[in-house]
Design an enzyme around this catalytic site. Structure first.
Site, PDB file in Angstrom:
ATOM      1  N   LYS A  53       0.960  -1.188   0.210  1.00 47.89           N
ATOM      2  CA  LYS A  53       0.038  -0.070   0.043  1.00 47.89           C
ATOM      3  C   LYS A  53       0.979   1.187  -0.153  1.00 47.89           C
ATOM      4  CE  LYS A  53      -3.780  -2.325   2.633  1.00 47.89           C
ATOM      5  NZ  LYS A  53      -4.334  -2.735   3.780  1.00 47.89           N
ATOM      6  N   GLN A  97      -4.369  -1.303  10.333  1.00 47.44           N
ATOM      7  CA  GLN A  97      -4.146  -2.606   9.647  1.00 47.44           C
ATOM      8  C   GLN A  97      -4.670  -3.650  10.418  1.00 47.44           C
ATOM      9  OE1 GLN A  97      -3.314  -3.077   6.410  1.00 47.44           O
ATOM     10  NE2 GLN A  97      -3.737  -5.244   6.513  1.00 47.44           N
ATOM     11  N   ASP A 120     -10.718   2.900   4.749  1.00 47.97           N
ATOM     12  CA  ASP A 120     -11.268   1.614   4.771  1.00 47.97           C
ATOM     13  C   ASP A 120     -12.592   1.452   4.608  1.00 47.97           C
ATOM     14  OD1 ASP A 120      -9.024  -0.105   4.667  1.00 47.97           O
ATOM     15  OD2 ASP A 120      -8.343   0.089   6.771  1.00 47.97           O
TER      16      ASP A 120
HETATM   17  N1  GUN Z   1      -6.883  -6.700   6.750  1.00 45.19           N
HETATM   18  C1  GUN Z   1      -6.831  -7.339   5.878  1.00 45.19           C
HETATM   19  N2  GUN Z   1      -7.579  -6.568   4.939  1.00 45.19           N
HETATM   20  C2  GUN Z   1      -7.542  -5.371   5.292  1.00 45.19           C
HETATM   21  C3  GUN Z   1      -7.803  -4.038   4.678  1.00 45.19           C
HETATM   22  O1  GUN Z   1      -8.363  -3.934   3.534  1.00 45.19           O
HETATM   23  N3  GUN Z   1      -7.672  -3.083   5.637  1.00 45.19           N
HETATM   24  C4  GUN Z   1      -7.114  -3.140   6.906  1.00 45.19           C
HETATM   25  N4  GUN Z   1      -6.978  -2.106   7.596  1.00 45.19           N
HETATM   26  N5  GUN Z   1      -6.955  -4.126   7.613  1.00 45.19           N
HETATM   27  C5  GUN Z   1      -7.162  -5.290   6.674  1.00 45.19           C
END
Ligand code: GUN
Length: 294
Positions: A53, A97, A120
């Protein structure tokens, strides 16, 4: 005839090039989009996702703000960081995350995020907006990525039967909510199957579009779909493979080799939904940053 590929790598790349121009325009007006990353502990998969990311942000000119905390961080310490990011004007949005260490309640942390910075789309306010079709909030990255990928290839879900395997809060439920809305790119008839569903194959065989999001390798097999179905694989599973780099290989929730002979379109893993998820995160950060201009 073998299925055609829904190429998430190429599509995400095209979208990133488009977004890089939007970022440049914002920067010219004195707005530098910023995305905060909160990573607690040392989960290798989470570390890898955050790395990808951050790389995508850098590529299009979004600035990353990094917060890596030890697994022993308390819930209150994490809440304090969330409050700090909520009020930091350089941070347009941030992600915490998941998963978090077990002693931290994820729901409490997510509820503390300012919904305007919740790129998110995990906060109950944004989930609520998604449910009622209010496009003011954000769209959740993975479901949004699936919808945009279908759109890219001219696959219109309107009037189609979409069967989603999996009811997670991150994929299954929000994807169903997106696809059921009365608007372009959606308007589908949606069925969600889950662990308590009896005879899942009887549902998937009726689907025009099947989305597998269950987190179990190669679960959707060719005999579970109808000929010509569109198959979207959201799964990313590590399976042991002594011959592969690192001793493991990534496979989806779909038995790709079998299903590709029967489907009309299929997403590969890796290279399908994954890159789209990241592209949609960037799209949400841009949306948040653009609000600073008006
Ligand atoms: N863990 C797995 N997928 C995601 C996501 O899209 N965002 C976040 N913050 N954690 C995750």
């Amino acid at each position: 005839m073998a299925a055609q590929i829904l190429d998430g790598v190429a599509t995400a790349q095209r979208l990133r090039a488009e977004m890089a121009r939007e970022v440049a325009a914002l920067r010219e007006r004195g707005v530098t989009p910023g995305l905060g990353f909160v990573l607690v502990g040392e989960n290798p998969a989470s570390q890898a996702y955050v790395r990808m990311k951050k790389k995508a942000c850098a590529e299009i000119g979004i600035v990353s703000y990094d917060y890596e905390l030890p697994a022993t961080t308390t819930q209150n310490e994490l809440l304090a960081l969330v409050h700090k990011l909520n009020t930091d004007p350089a941070v347009d949005g941030f992600i915490v995350q998941l998963p978090l260490p077990r002693h931290i309640n994820e729901d409490v942390i997510i509820a503390a995020i300012d919904p305007h910075k919740d790129v998110d789309c995990f906060h109950p306010v944004n989930v609520g907006k998604l449910c009622i079709g209010d496009t003011d909030g954000f769209f959740p990255c993975t479901p949004y990525g699936v919808v945009v990928l279908l759109q890219e290839y001219g696959i219109d879900p309107a009037g189609k039967h979409v069967v989603i395997m999996g009811r997670s809060n991150i994929v299954g439920k929000p994807l169903a909510n997106l696809l059921v809305q009365k608007r372009a790119g959606a308007n589908a008839t949606v069925t969600i199957c889950h662990t308590a569903t009896r005879n899942i194959a009887q549902f998937t065989r009726q689907a025009d579009i099947v989305v597998a999001a269950i987190g179990r390798p190669r679960t959707l097999t060719a005999e579970m779909i109808q000929p010509g179905a569109v198959v979207v694989d959201v799964g990313i599973n590590r399976v042991e493979d002594a011959a592969a780099k690192g001793g493991y290989r990534l496979v989806g929730d779909v038995d790709f080799e079998g299903v590709k002979e029967k489907a009309s379109w299929i997403t590969p893993v890796p290279g399908g939904v994954g890159p789209m998820t990241i592209a949609m995160l960037l799209r949400n950060v841009l949306k948040a940053a653009q609000r600073r201009v008006v």
